[in-house]
Design a protein around this motif. Structure first.
Motif, PDB file in Angstrom:
ATOM      1  N   SER A 181       1.038  -1.094  -0.065  1.00 38.08           N
ATOM      2  CA  SER A 181      -0.060  -0.028  -0.068  1.00 38.08           C
ATOM      3  C   SER A 181       0.735   1.166   0.027  1.00 38.08           C
ATOM      4  O   SER A 181       0.429   2.386  -0.772  1.00 38.08           O
ATOM      5  N   ASP A 211       0.318   3.774  -3.020  1.00 38.33           N
ATOM      6  CA  ASP A 211      -0.246   5.118  -2.414  1.00 38.33           C
ATOM      7  C   ASP A 211       0.713   6.357  -1.884  1.00 38.33           C
ATOM      8  O   ASP A 211       0.271   7.310  -1.585  1.00 38.33           O
ATOM      9  N   ARG A 249      -7.334  -5.617   1.784  1.00 41.43           N
ATOM     10  CA  ARG A 249      -6.661  -4.573   2.661  1.00 41.43           C
ATOM     11  C   ARG A 249      -6.202  -3.680   1.955  1.00 41.43           C
ATOM     12  O   ARG A 249      -5.890  -2.468   2.646  1.00 41.43           O
ATOM     13  N   VAL A 250      -5.822  -3.552   0.872  1.00 38.87           N
ATOM     14  CA  VAL A 250      -5.228  -2.756  -0.018  1.00 38.87           C
ATOM     15  C   VAL A 250      -6.221  -2.209  -1.198  1.00 38.87           C
ATOM     16  O   VAL A 250      -6.072  -2.918  -2.118  1.00 38.87           O
ATOM     17  N   SER A 251      -6.791  -1.285  -1.191  1.00 41.03           N
ATOM     18  CA  SER A 251      -7.975  -0.861  -2.032  1.00 41.03           C
ATOM     19  C   SER A 251      -7.562  -0.624  -3.252  1.00 41.03           C
ATOM     20  O   SER A 251      -8.090  -0.703  -4.288  1.00 41.03           O
ATOM     21  N   ILE A 286      -1.621 -16.580  34.292  1.00 34.57           N
ATOM     22  CA  ILE A 286      -2.637 -16.176  35.106  1.00 34.57           C
ATOM     23  C   ILE A 286      -3.271 -17.501  35.918  1.00 34.57           C
ATOM     24  O   ILE A 286      -3.885 -18.614  35.562  1.00 34.57           O
ATOM     25  N   MET A 334      -3.486   6.809   2.755  1.00 29.16           N
ATOM     26  CA  MET A 334      -3.254   5.543   2.432  1.00 29.16           C
ATOM     27  C   MET A 334      -4.670   4.636   2.229  1.00 29.16           C
ATOM     28  O   MET A 334      -5.170   4.635   3.065  1.00 29.16           O
ATOM     29  N   ALA A 335      -4.229   3.762   1.231  1.00 30.34           N
ATOM     30  CA  ALA A 335      -5.372   2.671   1.126  1.00 30.34           C
ATOM     31  C   ALA A 335      -5.229   1.286   1.699  1.00 30.34           C
ATOM     32  O   ALA A 335      -5.913   0.568   1.566  1.00 30.34           O
ATOM     33  N   PHE A 336      -4.507   1.524   2.853  1.00 30.39           N
ATOM     34  CA  PHE A 336      -4.298   0.186   3.686  1.00 30.39           C
ATOM     35  C   PHE A 336      -5.140   0.218   5.040  1.00 30.39           C
ATOM     36  O   PHE A 336      -5.179   1.331   5.674  1.00 30.39           O
ATOM     37  N   THR A 337      -5.787  -0.786   4.998  1.00 32.30           N
ATOM     38  CA  THR A 337      -7.146  -0.707   6.214  1.00 32.30           C
ATOM     39  C   THR A 337      -6.754  -2.262   6.980  1.00 32.30           C
ATOM     40  O   THR A 337      -6.585  -3.235   6.236  1.00 32.30           O
ATOM     41  N   THR A 338      -6.505  -2.207   8.168  1.00 40.34           N
ATOM     42  CA  THR A 338      -6.491  -3.226   8.961  1.00 40.34           C
ATOM     43  C   THR A 338      -7.581  -3.396   9.909  1.00 40.34           C
ATOM     44  O   THR A 338      -8.236  -2.388  10.194  1.00 40.34           O
ATOM     45  N   ASN A 358     -11.536 -13.082  27.111  1.00 36.55           N
ATOM     46  CA  ASN A 358     -10.959 -13.743  28.181  1.00 36.55           C
ATOM     47  C   ASN A 358     -10.196 -12.858  28.997  1.00 36.55           C
ATOM     48  O   ASN A 358      -8.922 -12.448  28.767  1.00 36.55           O
ATOM     49  N   LEU A 359     -10.744 -12.311  30.121  1.00 36.86           N
ATOM     50  CA  LEU A 359      -9.968 -11.361  30.984  1.00 36.86           C
ATOM     51  C   LEU A 359      -9.352 -12.165  32.016  1.00 36.86           C
ATOM     52  O   LEU A 359      -8.743 -11.468  33.076  1.00 36.86           O
ATOM     53  N   GLY A 360      -9.351 -13.483  32.206  1.00 31.04           N
ATOM     54  CA  GLY A 360      -8.459 -14.239  33.129  1.00 31.04           C
ATOM     55  C   GLY A 360      -9.162 -14.700  34.236  1.00 31.04           C
ATOM     56  O   GLY A 360      -8.815 -15.554  35.062  1.00 31.04           O
ATOM     57  N   TRP A 361     -10.432 -14.135  34.425  1.00 31.13           N
ATOM     58  CA  TRP A 361     -11.129 -14.705  35.641  1.00 31.13           C
ATOM     59  C   TRP A 361     -12.683 -14.687  35.203  1.00 31.13           C
ATOM     60  O   TRP A 361     -13.444 -15.180  36.239  1.00 31.13           O
ATOM     61  N   ILE A 374     -14.029 -17.104  33.256  1.00 34.47           N
ATOM     62  CA  ILE A 374     -14.627 -18.405  32.685  1.00 34.47           C
ATOM     63  C   ILE A 374     -15.150 -19.327  33.875  1.00 34.47           C
ATOM     64  O   ILE A 374     -14.091 -19.463  34.783  1.00 34.47           O
ATOM     65  N   GLU A 390     -17.441 -22.446  26.256  1.00 26.58           N
ATOM     66  CA  GLU A 390     -15.966 -22.384  26.021  1.00 26.58           C
ATOM     67  C   GLU A 390     -15.482 -23.874  25.780  1.00 26.58           C
ATOM     68  O   GLU A 390     -14.963 -24.029  24.795  1.00 26.58           O
TER      69      GLU A 390
END
Lengths: 423, 145
Positions: A268, A272, A360-362, A393, B1-5, B13-16, B18, B59
């Motif tokens: 990207s 771009d 992910r890259v348009s 934990i 920018m055309a990058f999307t995530t 799961n917060l560890g307590w 379940i 779970e």
């Protein structure tokens, strides 16, 4: 007495002694390394914090990746592979990661060789602690490694190492990036090449005359890095039952997925721009949209100014299919032989690298491809390498590992890449 | 920018949160079932129905079987601060609650109970869907508060 007998006599007399000494030295070195990595009960995170705080004195106080840090630490303590071990494991990883299989990959080969030696040091430490994790051998359980004092503190490195192995498994990103630069900030001051022919062309002179002055020009821009990361959780039960090599493969898979994300990010930026003023890529459109012909490929090649040598075409499967079936490339008599050998065509002498559009890259769709000079196009910036931290934990008997990395990309030379459109 | 995530996904799961629960008589639990607290007996859960929103998600079945119906199953309690990705049945609206939809069917990509959305009934808030959810079209992420 012949010379051969004399040599054998010397060997018989001295070699076992020398070997024994070397073995003792290696054992001592491993003990020293174990001491360095062991977690003191009073401060279990000390070793890992040391990694994060460590800065290279030789490279302007830069933070380095934890995997590299461990490799260097092991070497400094005298733990390093023998020449034959080095050759064996480097070859193992080069073949496993299929380096140089489709095309020459000097950068990836260098990184894989370096990785193989760092990885070896970690595996050796695991072996010394009776928790072997070598591939194709009986492996210890994850729990054994995770509960051994000397390994507890280096266990996050086990994650990092396998994430790196996963990243190195995909050749596309390494192909897009001309070099990777570690920086010590989340913004990189990026220098972009801007000189023109007029700036760097010599002229004719004569005896006693002065000559034209040439300038290498650079524009300074600020590139912002992004933070990527993930949290992996697994129960004590999983840990008890799973073997180290199985966990390693699972983490490598995560590394491969992460590599795909990074590859899209790099692509990207190449198309771009990095958002810091480098502009967008130059397009070369097919004459008839959707029906590209050989002439379109040649046209694209000559969009590059003189002096550039595009060597790579990154294309999605849809474009590659069209290339394979072009009259110029499908004829077996022309020597391509994709039909029988599976060999990939090298359009115009360039390496054809498959990278499908993931969404992910348009600006990189199924009808696009990118042609580039891989020695000039893109730079990668990293800050601090991959960092993994783990915690237990106890309350619900879970283990948690959080892996993160800061990374950014910047265009080095805008003229070194073009995008094919309408394919 | 055309990058999307993607930025949304499971953070449940917060560890307590379940806990062990027992499946209500007549309910055969499956991993990924959305459940509600049932008061027919102590510590029971039942699969969501009618206009109910989820209290938790199954779970692990542990040793539960047709001959061991009282074996505790592990249920993630969707306590405040948790995010859960779920498949939806027909459509959902951002900002609405997650609620039972027609029939208890699981998604084929994400093996969890499909939900619907409702402005009044249900629990949590749908914060993203489709391309913004990790599993793409037909999925949403619900924030529980």
């Amino acid at each position: 007495m012949s010379l051969a007998l004399l040599e054998k006599g010397i060997d018989d007399q001295f070699v076992p002694e020398v070997r024994a000494k070397i073995a003792a030295e290696r054992e001592k070195s491993m003990e020293a390394l174990t001491k360095k990595t062991a977690a003191p009960e009073s401060d279990p995170a000390a070793f890992h914090r040391g990694i994060q705080n460590w800065r290279s004195e030789d490279a302007d106080d830069l933070a380095v990746s934890s995997v590299r840090y461990f490799g260097e630490l092991a070497r400094s303590e005298g733990v390093y592979p023998t020449a034959s071990e080095k050759a064996f494991w480097e070859t193992y990883w080069l073949k496993k990661l299929k380096v140089n299989q489709r095309f020459e990959e000097p950068r990836r080969e260098f990184r894989v060789r370096e990785f193989a030696n760092d990885w070896w040091s970690l595996m050796k430490l695991f072996e010394a602690q009776k928790a072997p994790a070598w591939p194709e051998h009986p492996n210890a359980t994850v729990q054994k490694a995770f509960t051994t004092n000397a390994l507890q503190s280096v266990f996050p490195l086990f994650f990092d190492t396998n994430i790196v192995a996963g990243i190195l498994a995909n050749p596309v990103l390494e192909r897009l990036v001309m070099t990777s630069i570690p920086v010590n900030s989340h913004t990189a001051t990026h220098l972009k090449m801007t000189e023109t022919d007029a700036d760097t062309t010599m002229s004719e002179g004569g005896e006693g005359t002065t000559f034209v002055q040439m300038v290498i020009k650079e524009a300074e821009r600020t590139v912002k890095l992004k933070k990527f990361g993930g949290e992996l959780m697994w129960t004590y039960e999983v840990m008890r039952l799973q073997r180290l090599n199985v966990l390693a493969l699972s983490i490598q898979r995560i590394g491969q997925r992460y590599n795909q994300l990074q590859t899209d990010y790099a692509l990207s930026v190449l198309i771009d721009g990095d958002g810091a003023g480098d502009g967008a890529i130059t397009d070369s459109a097919a004459t008839t949209t959707g029906t590209p012909v050989y002439g379109d490929l040649v046209n694209a090649e000559f969009v590059f100014p003189q002096g550039y040598e595009p060597d790579t075409i990154v294309a999605p499967k849809e474009v590659i299919k069209k290339l394979y079936t072009m009259a110029e490339y499908k004829d077996p008599l022309a020597g391509i032989l994709h039909q029988t050998t599976g060999n990939t065509v090298n359009p115009l002498g360039m390496d054809l690298v498959r990278w499908d559009s993931t969404g992910r890259v348009s600006t990189y769709a199924a009808t696009n491809a990118v042609m580039l000079d891989s020695d000039l196009a893109l730079v990668q910036y990293t800050e601090g390498g991959i960092i993994t931290e783990t915690e237990r934990i106890i309350r619900a008997q879970w283990e948690r590992a959080v892996t993160t990395q800061w990374v950014g990309y910047a265009v080095w030379d805008r003229s070194a890449a073009i995008r094919l459109t309408g394919w | 920018m055309a990058f999307t995530t993607l930025i949304a996904g499971d953070r449940y799961n917060l560890g307590w949160n379940i806990v062990p629960k027992i499946a209500k008589s007549g309910y055969t639990p499956t991993v990924g079932d959305l459940v509600v607290i049932d008061t027919s007996a102590a510590n029971r859960v039942d699969v969501i129905a009618s206009t109910e929103g989820p209290y938790g998600i199954v779970e692990n079945l542990n040793g539960y079987s047709s001959t061991n119906l009282l074996c505790p199953i592990s249920v993630v309690e969707l306590v405040p601060g948790t995010y859960l990705e779920l498949p939806y049945l027909t459509s959902v609206t951002l900002g609405q609650h997650a609620v039972f939809d027609t029939g208890v069917t699981h998604g084929s990509t994400l093996d969890r109970t499909k939900i619907g959305s409702d402005a009044t009934n249900g629990t949590g808030t749908i914060v993203c869907k489709d391309a913004d959810a990790p599993h793409g079209t037909g999925h949403c992420v619900v924030f529980f508060f």
